[in-house]
Design a protein around this motif. Structure first.
Motif, PDB file in Angstrom:
ATOM      1  N   ASN A 201       0.841  -1.194   0.000  1.00  0.00           N
ATOM      2  CA  ASN A 201       0.000   0.000   0.000  1.00  0.00           C
ATOM      3  C   ASN A 201       0.882   1.251   0.000  1.00  0.00           C
ATOM      4  O   ASN A 201       2.111   1.155  -0.002  1.00  0.00           O
ATOM      5  CB  ASN A 201      -1.014  -0.020   1.152  1.00  0.00           C
ATOM      6  N   ASN A 202       0.269   2.428   0.012  1.00  0.00           N
ATOM      7  CA  ASN A 202       1.028   3.680  -0.043  1.00  0.00           C
ATOM      8  C   ASN A 202       1.951   3.873   1.149  1.00  0.00           C
ATOM      9  O   ASN A 202       2.929   4.597   1.070  1.00  0.00           O
ATOM     10  CB  ASN A 202       0.076   4.878  -0.145  1.00  0.00           C
ATOM     11  N   GLY A 203       1.646   3.215   2.263  1.00  0.00           N
ATOM     12  CA  GLY A 203       2.490   3.293   3.456  1.00  0.00           C
ATOM     13  C   GLY A 203       3.582   2.236   3.484  1.00  0.00           C
ATOM     14  O   GLY A 203       4.327   2.144   4.451  1.00  0.00           O
ATOM     15  N   GLY A 204       3.660   1.416   2.423  1.00  0.00           N
ATOM     16  CA  GLY A 204       4.683   0.383   2.349  1.00  0.00           C
ATOM     17  C   GLY A 204       4.310  -0.908   3.062  1.00  0.00           C
ATOM     18  O   GLY A 204       5.128  -1.824   3.150  1.00  0.00           O
ATOM     19  N   LYS A 205       3.077  -1.012   3.549  1.00  0.00           N
ATOM     20  CA  LYS A 205       2.625  -2.224   4.236  1.00  0.00           C
ATOM     21  C   LYS A 205       2.332  -3.307   3.207  1.00  0.00           C
ATOM     22  O   LYS A 205       1.697  -3.053   2.187  1.00  0.00           O
ATOM     23  CB  LYS A 205       1.375  -1.912   5.057  1.00  0.00           C
ATOM     24  N   GLU A 206       2.800  -4.513   3.474  1.00  0.00           N
ATOM     25  CA  GLU A 206       2.614  -5.620   2.536  1.00  0.00           C
ATOM     26  C   GLU A 206       1.338  -6.406   2.843  1.00  0.00           C
ATOM     27  O   GLU A 206       1.021  -6.674   3.999  1.00  0.00           O
ATOM     28  CB  GLU A 206       3.802  -6.583   2.607  1.00  0.00           C
TER      29      GLU A 206
ATOM     30  N   ASP B 148      -5.394  -0.564 -12.073  1.00  0.00           N
ATOM     31  CA  ASP B 148      -6.428   0.118 -11.284  1.00  0.00           C
ATOM     32  C   ASP B 148      -7.128  -0.823 -10.295  1.00  0.00           C
ATOM     33  O   ASP B 148      -8.060  -0.421  -9.610  1.00  0.00           O
ATOM     34  CB  ASP B 148      -7.451   0.796 -12.196  1.00  0.00           C
TER      35      ASP B 148
END
Length: 115
Positions: free
Chosen positions: A11-16, A38
């Motif tokens: 995600n945008n926070g780098g969470k996998e 998309d």
């Protein structure tokens, strides 16, 4: 794509996260399925799309193994003494156990003499 029916998402926070596409037989989707940038699948898919957060490197193998065990129903019973019982029903086609997940504050409630 990690393998058929399994994708790795950051995600945008780098969470996998792991994304799973599981068909009605409990099998991972074949190589003909993928996702557009998309987030839409490249073709119609009938089954379950599941998402699992990877909190530690060792989680991937465990999450991948249990992903096909899809929870389809659950019941909660409260007995007169206050004891609560959960009954889970999973999609019958898969002979794997459902993976139960608890946050740290849940683990504290489950330990010792929690009421």
């Amino acid at each position: 794509r990690v393998s058929n029916g399994i994708w790795r998402l950051l995600n945008n926070g780098g969470k996998e996260f792991r994304v799973y596409a599981i068909d009605g037989s409990g099998d991972f989707a074949d190589a003909s399925f993928d996702f557009h940038p998309d987030g839409r699948m490249t073709k119609a898919f009938e089954g379950w799309i599941r998402l699992a957060e990877v909190q530690a490197p060792g989680d991937r193998e465990i999450l991948d193994f249990h992903a096909p065990a899809v929870l389809v129903d659950w019941q909660l019973e409260v007995e007169t003494d206050g004891l609560m019982k959960y009954s889970f029903t999973k999609h019958a086609a898969v002979p794997k156990q459902i993976l139960h997940f608890a946050y740290a504050h849940h683990e504290k409630l489950l330990a010792g003499n929690a009421q």
